[in-house]
Design a protein around this motif. Structure first.
Motif, PDB file in Angstrom:
ATOM      1  N   SER A 163      -1.167   7.251  -4.311  1.00  0.00           N
ATOM      2  CA  SER A 163      -1.803   6.292  -3.398  1.00  0.00           C
ATOM      3  C   SER A 163      -2.390   5.148  -4.208  1.00  0.00           C
ATOM      4  O   SER A 163      -3.029   5.378  -5.235  1.00  0.00           O
ATOM      5  CB  SER A 163      -2.952   6.931  -2.622  1.00  0.00           C
ATOM      6  OG  SER A 163      -2.496   7.988  -1.822  1.00  0.00           O
ATOM      7  N   PHE A 164      -2.146   3.940  -3.776  1.00  0.00           N
ATOM      8  CA  PHE A 164      -2.829   2.776  -4.360  1.00  0.00           C
ATOM      9  C   PHE A 164      -2.573   1.589  -3.459  1.00  0.00           C
ATOM     10  O   PHE A 164      -1.685   1.624  -2.606  1.00  0.00           O
ATOM     11  CB  PHE A 164      -2.349   2.481  -5.796  1.00  0.00           C
ATOM     12  CG  PHE A 164      -0.906   2.096  -5.945  1.00  0.00           C
ATOM     13  CD1 PHE A 164      -0.490   0.777  -5.784  1.00  0.00           C
ATOM     14  CD2 PHE A 164       0.051   3.061  -6.279  1.00  0.00           C
ATOM     15  CE1 PHE A 164       0.847   0.420  -5.945  1.00  0.00           C
ATOM     16  CE2 PHE A 164       1.385   2.715  -6.441  1.00  0.00           C
ATOM     17  CZ  PHE A 164       1.791   1.390  -6.272  1.00  0.00           C
ATOM     18  N   SER A 165      -3.367   0.538  -3.626  1.00  0.00           N
ATOM     19  CA  SER A 165      -3.042  -0.674  -2.886  1.00  0.00           C
ATOM     20  C   SER A 165      -3.148  -1.890  -3.777  1.00  0.00           C
ATOM     21  O   SER A 165      -3.898  -1.905  -4.758  1.00  0.00           O
ATOM     22  CB  SER A 165      -3.877  -0.820  -1.622  1.00  0.00           C
ATOM     23  OG  SER A 165      -5.227  -0.665  -1.934  1.00  0.00           O
ATOM     24  N   GLU A 219       0.836  -1.201   0.000  1.00  0.00           N
ATOM     25  CA  GLU A 219       0.000   0.000   0.000  1.00  0.00           C
ATOM     26  C   GLU A 219       0.869   1.248   0.000  1.00  0.00           C
ATOM     27  O   GLU A 219       1.810   1.350   0.792  1.00  0.00           O
ATOM     28  CB  GLU A 219      -0.908  -0.019   1.239  1.00  0.00           C
ATOM     29  CG  GLU A 219      -1.979   1.043   1.170  1.00  0.00           C
ATOM     30  CD  GLU A 219      -2.936   1.020   2.369  1.00  0.00           C
ATOM     31  OE1 GLU A 219      -2.789   0.134   3.249  1.00  0.00           O
ATOM     32  OE2 GLU A 219      -3.790   1.907   2.430  1.00  0.00           O
ATOM     33  N   GLU A 222      -4.866  -5.698 -12.554  1.00  0.00           N
ATOM     34  CA  GLU A 222      -5.112  -4.286 -12.327  1.00  0.00           C
ATOM     35  C   GLU A 222      -4.037  -3.531 -13.106  1.00  0.00           C
ATOM     36  O   GLU A 222      -2.881  -3.948 -13.114  1.00  0.00           O
ATOM     37  CB  GLU A 222      -4.964  -3.999 -10.833  1.00  0.00           C
ATOM     38  CG  GLU A 222      -5.757  -2.851 -10.352  1.00  0.00           C
ATOM     39  CD  GLU A 222      -6.905  -3.297  -9.429  1.00  0.00           C
ATOM     40  OE1 GLU A 222      -7.096  -2.639  -8.439  1.00  0.00           O
ATOM     41  OE2 GLU A 222      -7.587  -4.287  -9.728  1.00  0.00           O
ATOM     42  N   HIS A 280      -9.444  -2.298 -13.883  1.00  0.00           N
ATOM     43  CA  HIS A 280      -9.523  -3.650 -13.334  1.00  0.00           C
ATOM     44  C   HIS A 280      -9.885  -4.622 -14.451  1.00  0.00           C
ATOM     45  O   HIS A 280     -10.784  -4.347 -15.243  1.00  0.00           O
ATOM     46  CB  HIS A 280     -10.575  -3.705 -12.227  1.00  0.00           C
ATOM     47  CG  HIS A 280     -10.615  -5.030 -11.564  1.00  0.00           C
ATOM     48  ND1 HIS A 280      -9.633  -5.427 -10.680  1.00  0.00           N
ATOM     49  CD2 HIS A 280     -11.464  -6.065 -11.704  1.00  0.00           C
ATOM     50  CE1 HIS A 280      -9.903  -6.657 -10.286  1.00  0.00           C
ATOM     51  NE2 HIS A 280     -11.004  -7.072 -10.896  1.00  0.00           N
ATOM     52  N   VAL A 318      -6.958   3.771 -12.677  1.00  0.00           N
ATOM     53  CA  VAL A 318      -6.701   2.355 -12.424  1.00  0.00           C
ATOM     54  C   VAL A 318      -7.790   1.546 -13.127  1.00  0.00           C
ATOM     55  O   VAL A 318      -8.973   1.855 -13.013  1.00  0.00           O
ATOM     56  CB  VAL A 318      -6.709   2.043 -10.908  1.00  0.00           C
ATOM     57  CG1 VAL A 318      -6.429   0.565 -10.671  1.00  0.00           C
ATOM     58  CG2 VAL A 318      -5.681   2.898 -10.162  1.00  0.00           C
ATOM     59  N   LEU A 365      -2.438   0.260 -13.356  1.00  0.00           N
ATOM     60  CA  LEU A 365      -2.406   1.626 -12.856  1.00  0.00           C
ATOM     61  C   LEU A 365      -1.646   2.474 -13.870  1.00  0.00           C
ATOM     62  O   LEU A 365      -0.522   2.150 -14.241  1.00  0.00           O
ATOM     63  CB  LEU A 365      -1.706   1.655 -11.495  1.00  0.00           C
ATOM     64  CG  LEU A 365      -1.564   3.017 -10.832  1.00  0.00           C
ATOM     65  CD1 LEU A 365      -1.672   2.864  -9.326  1.00  0.00           C
ATOM     66  CD2 LEU A 365      -0.234   3.683 -11.166  1.00  0.00           C
ATOM     67  N   VAL A 381      -1.034   9.247 -10.112  1.00  0.00           N
ATOM     68  CA  VAL A 381      -1.928   8.189 -10.568  1.00  0.00           C
ATOM     69  C   VAL A 381      -2.998   8.822 -11.436  1.00  0.00           C
ATOM     70  O   VAL A 381      -3.711   9.718 -11.006  1.00  0.00           O
ATOM     71  CB  VAL A 381      -2.594   7.463  -9.384  1.00  0.00           C
ATOM     72  CG1 VAL A 381      -3.583   6.419  -9.893  1.00  0.00           C
ATOM     73  CG2 VAL A 381      -1.544   6.827  -8.493  1.00  0.00           C
TER      74      VAL A 381
END
Ligand SMILES: Nc1ncnc2c1ncn2[C@@H]1O[C@H](COP(=O)(O)OP(=O)(O)O)[C@@H](O)[C@H]1O
Ligand SMILES: [Mg+2]
Length: 258
Positions: free
Chosen positions: A34-36, A10, A212, A228, A226, A214, A223
């Motif tokens: 920010s991303f996880s 994360e 995923e 999916h 994103v 990004l 970012v």
């Protein structure tokens, strides 16, 4: 402690600036990223050159700290490199004086894995990456694709939770690259629920491999979006309508910057 819902990786509001020692100028490489990444995901970072992709990998590998924000692995702040996060470099970075087997054994030796287990692991991974019969060869005797297989075997053999790959197929010719994309999917099937963080600047590669994707903006790296993907692999990126649509959007996103 139950960590089942904890992301494998994360980034929370991460910024990274580099300061040139000579000029004293600062360069913002990452801006509030920010991303996880969930456990077991194949997570692709796609972005133009200079967008901070390698910088992100270096933070996750623990080679460098962020300037601001937090980088976590399995819910804990990353404080340095760890066996839990193995790296496959773009230029395979093999030791030229070691054989294929000894290159793969390198991490295991550093981890002080007993010799017998080490030998079994090396044999297992030579087989997994399709290099049976090449254990005693030296890197200079191998093709580019084979060297990259050794790099992948070395990273997988240490039993990390997370494998970090920085454009691992970027230096290969188009045909070998396509073949290695298929191989990578096959190899990862051997690895139960391994989390992969994979950087590329090929849209096609991202669509073939990622759970995923990004998308990073050009410098400073932010970012952008994103995506999916839930399609099973291997994927037909030329016939699946959803993937075709994503392909168009990714081209639009990446080329709008330049
Ligand atoms: N150690 C460093 N010192 C100074 N500038 C750096 C350093 N590492 C990267 N940069 C700069 O940060 C930006 C992002 O670099 P990088 O993460 O390598 O991009 P990418 O991998 O997306 O091509 C670039 O402008 C690069 O020149
Ligand atoms: Mg890079």
């Amino acid at each position: 402690m139950d960590l089942s819902g904890t992301p494998a990786v994360e980034l929370r509001n991460v910024s990274k600036t580099f300061t040139s020692a000579k000029l004293g100028e600062t360069l913002l490489a990452l801006d509030n990223v920010s991303f996880s990444i969930q456990r077991g995901q194949f997570f692709v970072i796609l972005g133009p050159s200079g967008s901070g992709k390698t910088t992100i990998l270096n933070l996750v590998a623990g080679f460098e700290p962020p300037t601001h924000g937090q980088v976590l692995a399995m819910g804990k702040p990353i404080r340095g490199p760890s066996w839990q996060r193995a790296v496959v470099f773009q230029e395979h970075a093999l030791f030229p004086w070691l054989t294929v087997a000894d290159n793969i054994a390198f991490g295991l030796r550093m981890k002080e894995i007993p010799k017998r287990t080490r030998r079994d692991k090396v044999a297992e991974y030579i087989d997994v990456v399709g290099l049976s019969g090449f254990a005693d060869k030296y890197p200079k005797e191998l093709s580019g694709g084979m060297k990259q297989r050794v790099g992948i075997a070395r990273a997988l053999a240490v039993d990390s939770d997370i494998v970090i790959m920085d454009e691992p197929l970027g230096a290969l010719d188009a045909q070998t690259r396509a073949e290695m994309q298929g191989e990578l999917l096959r190899i990862l099937q051997h690895e139960k629920r391994k989390t992969v963080l994979f950087v590329t600047h090929s849209i096609e590669e991202a669509l073939k491999l990622g759970d995923e994707i990004l998308v990073m903006s050009a410098r400073p790296g932010r970012v952008k979006q994103v995506f999916h993907l839930s399609q099973a692999r291997p994927r037909s990126i030329l016939t699946d309508p959803e993937i075709l649509q994503m392909n168009v959007e990714l081209h639009r996103l990446l080329h709008r910057d330049t």
